[in-house]
Structures are given as C-alpha cells and as structure tokens.
Design an enzyme around this catalytic site. Sequence first.
Site, short mmCIF file in Angstrom:
data_model
loop_
_atom_site.label_atom_id
_atom_site.label_comp_id
_atom_site.label_asym_id
_atom_site.label_seq_id
_atom_site.Cartn_x
_atom_site.Cartn_y
_atom_site.Cartn_z
N CYS A 58 0.86 -1.18 0.00
CA CYS A 58 0.00 0.00 0.00
C CYS A 58 0.90 1.24 0.00
CB CYS A 58 -0.89 -0.01 1.24
SG CYS A 58 -1.91 1.48 1.42
N CYS B 182 0.48 3.23 3.47
CA CYS B 182 0.97 2.76 4.78
C CYS B 182 2.05 1.69 4.72
CB CYS B 182 -0.20 2.27 5.63
SG CYS B 182 -0.88 0.67 5.11
N CYS C 260 -7.31 -1.19 1.66
CA CYS C 260 -6.20 -1.70 2.46
C CYS C 260 -6.73 -1.95 3.87
CB CYS C 260 -5.07 -0.68 2.50
SG CYS C 260 -3.75 -1.10 3.66
N CYS D 32 -4.93 0.58 6.63
CA CYS D 32 -5.21 2.02 6.73
C CYS D 32 -6.53 2.44 6.10
CB CYS D 32 -4.06 2.83 6.12
SG CYS D 32 -3.90 2.68 4.33
N CYS E 270 -8.81 -5.38 -9.52
CA CYS E 270 -8.44 -4.31 -10.44
C CYS E 270 -7.99 -3.13 -9.58
CB CYS E 270 -9.65 -3.96 -11.29
SG CYS E 270 -9.36 -2.73 -12.54
#
Length: 140
Positions: free
Chosen positions: A54, A57, A103, A106, A128
Amino acid sequence: MKPVVGATPRVVKSDQEWREGLSPEEYAVLRQAATERPFTGEYTDTHDTGVYECRACGAELFRSETKFDSHCGWPSFFDPADSEAVLLREDRAMGMKRIEVLCASCHSHLGHVFEGEGYGTPTDQRYCINSIALRMVPQG
C-alpha cells in the site's frame, strides 16, 4: 471516505497528515476513492518479481505471482497476499453495484474486485487495482 463497518484501521492519521504524506494524485485515489485513467499507471504492464505494498501505509497487499495480464488498463491480481490484507465493501457509486477493495491496515481505497469474468485464474477473481495505490518492492 465512508468508514468500514466493524473494522478498525491499524494506521490512523488525520486528514491533514494524509494530505502531507501523499501527492495530490495519491490522495485523490487512496483517500477519496478516485480512479486513475486506464493504461496510464506505473504497474499496468509490470512483470517484475516482488511484493506490492500500500502506497499510503506500506502494508503488503499483493505478490507478483498473483498478477496477471487482464488488458483492462489497471494492474490485475487474482488473490491478495494474505486473506486479511484487504477489506471489501459494497460500492454503489456511479450508478452500479461493485465491490470496493480497501487496504485493511489504513482503509485506503485501492480499486475494485470482479468475479466470473472467465480469466482462468485460480480464484476466478480480478482485483483491479490503481497503480498509484501501490508501491512495488522488487525481490530476487
């Protein structure tokens, strides 16, 4: 961004902290659920071996072994790196029903997941994901 019911993010920042730590384009996608234009992202056609984290984070989200060419304009994966790496929630924006991918660490917006498209992947799913929501860490 709407809160995810029943889930508490492990990484919590104020809106100002997110704005200071992300570029305007990253902030728009990750914190406001925007979408980058198709075929413009950094990882759309990447085939390198590594881990996709991510960008907000640093949590591990996907691995290169699960990335495949869907030719949809965004990086596609058939499975998250860990069953708890992402959260899914219903998204009825834009006049259609989709499943948004966030995510788990976060609660940043990553993209959407689709099923039953006939890609022949082990899960029959296509995560996607916006390139700008990811950071690829090469391995090997």
